[in-house]
Design a protein around this motif. Sequence first.
Motif, PDB file in Angstrom:
ATOM      1  N   ALA A  77       0.827  -1.205   0.000  1.00 49.99           N
ATOM      2  CA  ALA A  77       0.000   0.000   0.000  1.00 49.99           C
ATOM      3  C   ALA A  77       0.861   1.255   0.000  1.00 49.99           C
ATOM      4  N   HIS A  89       1.565   6.650  -6.999  1.00 52.39           N
ATOM      5  CA  HIS A  89       0.453   7.514  -7.394  1.00 52.39           C
ATOM      6  C   HIS A  89       0.811   8.982  -7.170  1.00 52.39           C
ATOM      7  N   SER A 125      -6.304  -3.746 -10.476  1.00 57.26           N
ATOM      8  CA  SER A 125      -5.565  -3.874  -9.226  1.00 57.26           C
ATOM      9  C   SER A 125      -6.021  -5.095  -8.438  1.00 57.26           C
ATOM     10  N   HIS A 127      -1.314  -8.988  -1.898  1.00 58.89           N
ATOM     11  CA  HIS A 127      -1.801  -8.199  -0.777  1.00 58.89           C
ATOM     12  C   HIS A 127      -2.164  -9.101   0.400  1.00 58.89           C
ATOM     13  N   ALA A 136      -4.617   5.253 -12.300  1.00 58.82           N
ATOM     14  CA  ALA A 136      -3.959   5.136 -10.990  1.00 58.82           C
ATOM     15  C   ALA A 136      -4.900   5.531  -9.871  1.00 58.82           C
ATOM     16  N   VAL A 192      -4.623   2.387  -7.203  1.00 56.46           N
ATOM     17  CA  VAL A 192      -4.012   2.518  -5.878  1.00 56.46           C
ATOM     18  C   VAL A 192      -5.057   2.549  -4.749  1.00 56.46           C
ATOM     19  N   LEU A 252       2.539   1.762  -3.453  1.00 60.43           N
ATOM     20  CA  LEU A 252       1.579   2.204  -4.461  1.00 60.43           C
ATOM     21  C   LEU A 252       1.190   3.667  -4.253  1.00 60.43           C
ATOM     22  N   ILE A 253       1.025   4.065  -3.005  1.00 56.92           N
ATOM     23  CA  ILE A 253       0.663   5.452  -2.725  1.00 56.92           C
ATOM     24  C   ILE A 253       1.760   6.395  -3.206  1.00 56.92           C
TER      25      ILE A 253
END
Length: 208
Positions: free
Chosen positions: A65, A72, A193, A201, A111, A115, A68-69
């Motif tokens: 997470a 983005h 995703s 995940h 995105a 995300v 990905l943040i």
Amino acid sequence: MTVRPATAPPRREPAVLLAVGLVALAISAVGAKSIGTWFLEVAAAIVAAVILVATYRRLPLSPLAYRLILAHALILMVGGHWTYAEVPAGDWVRDTLGLARNPYDRLGHFAQGFVPAIVAREVLLRRTPLRPGAWLAALVMCVVMAFSATWELFEWLSAVIGGSAADDFLGTQGDVWDTQWDMFCAGLGAATSLLLLTRLHDKQLRTL
């Protein structure tokens, strides 16, 4: 399948990711086409960073997470620096593929679904009785689409307040269906995703 509550990733990684994001943010502001447009584009990244720092001790996220943040956020910063309609890489793709418009805006909205889908999935798994499965995926899609719709309303409000000054922020490039395309790209990003990253995940949430 039972997902155990995630613990914090190694302390150094979130700090390093935050530092990279702050440096990139400062660089993206230098020579930006319009500092006002730049701020509007990166505002979401700034707000997200503040929230993540404030909630780190109570709800540290998985490494996936956080990574990905940051990715983005970098997409937002690039769009803020040049404006989405004028990102050079997007111009190259447009000219190479013979497209009618710079497609970088589509990447940004893809995105915007890709995300948040993982972030929403993680919060729902860890803060609600939901378990992995169809209902979770459906609710994640709903959250992403609601977020996308909220962003489009924010863009509309910016246009109402700023008039033509908000054109660079909107980045419609003359497309009357731009809002619908933006939301479609966000939905497509969320679905992609979930299809690609669900196993990874879940593995991170189990083994943290």
